[in-house]
Each structure stands twice: as C-alpha cells, then as structure tokens.
Scaffold this active site. Structure first.
Site, PDB file in Angstrom:
ATOM      1  N   GLY A 100      16.637  19.964 -23.959  1.00 56.97           N
ATOM      2  CA  GLY A 100      17.315  19.538 -25.182  1.00 56.97           C
ATOM      3  C   GLY A 100      16.985  18.074 -25.399  1.00 56.97           C
ATOM      4  CB  ALA A 101      15.535  16.233 -28.260  1.00 58.38           C
ATOM      5  CE1 TYR A 140      14.055  36.305 -28.694  1.00 58.27           C
ATOM      6  CE2 TYR A 140      13.235  34.808 -27.018  1.00 58.27           C
ATOM      7  CZ  TYR A 140      13.082  35.939 -27.793  1.00 58.27           C
ATOM      8  OH  TYR A 140      11.940  36.710 -27.676  1.00 58.27           O
ATOM      9  CE  LYS A 176       7.757   9.123 -30.872  1.00 57.60           C
ATOM     10  NZ  LYS A 176       8.610  10.165 -30.223  1.00 57.60           N
ATOM     11  N   GLY A 199      -0.872   4.442 -28.153  1.00 60.95           N
ATOM     12  CA  GLY A 199       0.273   3.613 -27.803  1.00 60.95           C
ATOM     13  C   GLY A 199       1.369   3.686 -28.838  1.00 60.95           C
ATOM     14  CB  ALA A 200       4.445   2.949 -29.352  1.00 56.31           C
ATOM     15  CG  ASP A 226      13.191  14.388 -25.460  1.00 56.79           C
ATOM     16  OD1 ASP A 226      13.138  14.158 -26.691  1.00 56.79           O
ATOM     17  OD2 ASP A 226      13.165  15.535 -24.987  1.00 56.79           O
TER      18      ASP A 226
END
Length: 375
Positions: A45-46, A118, A236, A241-242, A295
């Site tokens: 889960g993020a 699901y 990003k 890189g970022a 994350d």
C-alpha cells in the site's frame, strides 16, 4: 521549508498516512500467473509503505484506513503495526472485504508483467469524511496522501478534497500523484489529481505520470508552471534522478510565490521559466525488485524534511531510501541507518556519482563507504 509543530501535544505524530493497503501475493517462481503454482503472502500500500519506512527510520507515524473484519484485515493491521506504526485508527468493516492482489515476479516495467487486483468494493473504498477520525488524521506534522485513494470511490475523492482543503492549523500535506491508469476507467478521470496536487504543500510526480495523466510534457519547468502552488514540487526523472522546485521560485500571487511573501511583483511580460531549487542524479543500483521504490523515495525525502535538511539533501535521502527498496525483494525494505545515509548524502558530486549500491549495502559498517562504492 522546515516542518514545525509541537511534539508535546497529545496524540501528535510526525507523519500520518491515509490510504488503502492490500494483502499481496508474490509468486514462488517466475512465469505467468496462470502457471505459478503458489504464492507468498505480503503487504502492499503506497501510504502504509511510507509510514512503515518512516517508522523504521525512527519517526512516529500513524496509518489511517479501513479494512475488512476478516483474516486479511487482521494480517494488515498486525504487520503494519509490527513496524512501529500506530494502527489504532484503522476501522474494521463487517460488510466489505480487505483488498488483495496477485502479481508476477520481476520488474513491473516488463511486457510480461501481470497484476491482478481484487479491490473493487473493498473496505477502504468505503472511507468517507464522516467515517474516519479527522482529528487523528490531522494530528501529524505531515499528512501523507496519494492519488490512489482518490480513484477508489466518489466518497474517497470527497475525503481527499476535505483533507487538502485550506484551513487554519492544517498539517503540511504531502501528495504523491501515483497515477494508476487502470483505476481511472470510470469516474471523473485523472484530471482531479492535478486539482489535489495544486492544493498540497509537497508534491511528488514522475515525468511519465504527468504526461499520461495530464498530457503535460515531462519537462520539469512545464510541470512547475502547471503546479505553481505547492511549496515544494519534486519531479522524478527515472534513471536520471530528480529535481525539486522550492517556494522562492514561481508565479506571483500563488502560495509561496514572491507576491505572497511580500516581495516585489515581477516586471510585466512573459515570466521566466521556473528553475529547480535543487537536483540530484539517481544512484547506480543493482536492482533486485522495483516495487516500493517510489514510496521509499517519498519516505526518505519526508524524513529529511522533518529534520530540516536542505532540499538537495532531501533529494539524496530520497534516492538512498529508494535504493534500499530497489536492492531488496518485496514492497518494503529497511532504510539505511541515519548515520550512513547522512554520510553518503554529504558526499561531493564526484563521489556521489561513483556510488554503486547492491544487495546488503544498508548493512555497511560505520565509516565503510568503500563497501558501497564502485572501485
């Protein structure tokens, strides 16, 4: 920008993360889902990933969500709580199930990669502004959200709008766009992610996401022009890189712009294109699995933000925490020890460019930078 807030107030934590987590089934061997004979259970889960990594890094965190009153819900609450995350505000739903998904082994970017979700009608999709404890959600120095929640249901989108609406005493809102095209086949479409991002204080977005969701080309300056409001915009760029845009940059009259801060409005005419406040090249990494890396990057950046580090160091801590995830299987990996991460983040540009990180690098001995550096 440095996060402020009283750590002595009752029930206040460093970071609150709200969003759906699911039980994940990871294949016991490579191959099509149709051919895999068995799966190992995990969690994914993020938002809860960010909370778990930050807790492992020594921060106080809380995860707020809704899960089914079933065994999978029990597993999620116990597993996430096991990382030291406060899970006392997770609601149990007796009528809706906990979401699950299955995926194939290997890199998500591969053509043969399969994911079977699901989650339709899951307990988390029933989250509402009236059905969560808003005081507990807002009792953090940072509130971390992602665009995934907005796609789960109309009620979830309303909740996201409530949490990002401006109000006195609102925590610093961190928003990871996390565009998942498969979740937007119905409903208002991913354009609402731009709306939510413009209401946040810190935004994480990938160049590819921006083009897919909004039709904005991946040039970081174009993204800043489309998102002038957030104090910090992190773009990003994958293997390159970022870059991060800071509050000193951009359009007059926007939150964090020069007019809002009492500065002199710019000369009439076409404004210069926004320029990044900082950038950090990506690290060379021997990749084991890509799941959870985005994350982890957000968690590393937020950890450095909570500590008041300069923006370039925040980006580098994001890369280092992402590298921990990339060099370990599964969605979650222990971040590097703070002393090791600080030492690597402080390297000069040449030494940073020589780093090559492989499995086990986070266990390097104190002072042993050579263990994680290319000869």
């Amino acid at each position: 920008m440095t996060v402020t807030g009283s750590r002595n107030a009752p029930d206040v934590v460093d970071v609150v993360a709200l969003g759906e987590s699911m039980v994940t089934f990871l294949p016991s061997r490579p191959g099509r889902l149709a051919d895999v004979p068995s799966f190992d259970r995990g969690i994914g889960g993020a938002e809860s990933n960010v909370a778990c990594v930050l807790a492992a890094a020594g921060h106080t965190t809380r995860w707020v969500s809704r899960v089914g009153a079933d065994g999978f819900g029990d597993h999620l609450v116990e597993a996430i709580g096991g990382y030291g995350v406060d899970v006392s505000y997770v609601r149990r739903d007796p009528d809706r199930p906990t979401g699950v998904y299955f995926r194939t082994a290997g890199d998500r970017a591969g053509d043969a990669h399969e994911v079977a979700y699901y989650r339709a009608g899951s307990a988390a999709s029933a989250m509402t502004a009236a059905g969560v404890d808003l005081e507990a959600v807002r009792a953090g120095r940072v509130l971390h959200l992602s665009g995934i929640t907005a796609a789960l249901s109309a009620d979830c989108l309303d909740l996201m709008r409530e949490l990002t609406a401006p109000r006195p005493g609102r925590p610093l809102v961190s928003f990871d766009v996390n565009h998942r095209p498969g979740l937007w086949r119905d409903g208002p479409g991913p354009g609402v992610l731009l709306e939510l991002a413009r209401a946040a204080d810190i935004v994480f977005v990938g160049e590819d996401e921006a083009e897919s969701a909004w039709g904005i080309d991946g040039d970081p300056s174009s993204l800043r022009e489309a998102l002038p409001e957030p104090d910090i915009l992190v773009v990003k760029q994958g293997a390159r890189g970022a870059v991060a845009f800071g509050p000193a940059a951009d359009s007059p009259g926007t939150r964090g712009g020069p007019t809002a801060r009492g500065g002199t409005p710019p000369t009439p005419g076409r404004a210069p294109r926004p320029r990044p406040a900082a950038s950090a090249p990506a690290l060379a990494v021997d990749v084991v699995a890509t799941t959870g890396a985005g994350d982890a990057f957000a968690a590393g950046f937020l950890s450095a933000t909570l500590r008041g580090l300069p923006v370039r160091e925040r980006l580098r801590h994001g890369h280092l925490t992402a590298a921990a995830a990339l060099t370990a299987p599964g969605d979650l990996a222990a971040p590097p020890a703070r002393a090791l991460a600080d030492r690597l983040a402080a390297l000069d540009d040449t030494a940073w460019g020589r780093l090559r990180l492989g499995p086990g690098w986070t266990q390097a001995d104190e002072g042993a930078d050579e263990e994680v550096r290319t000869p």
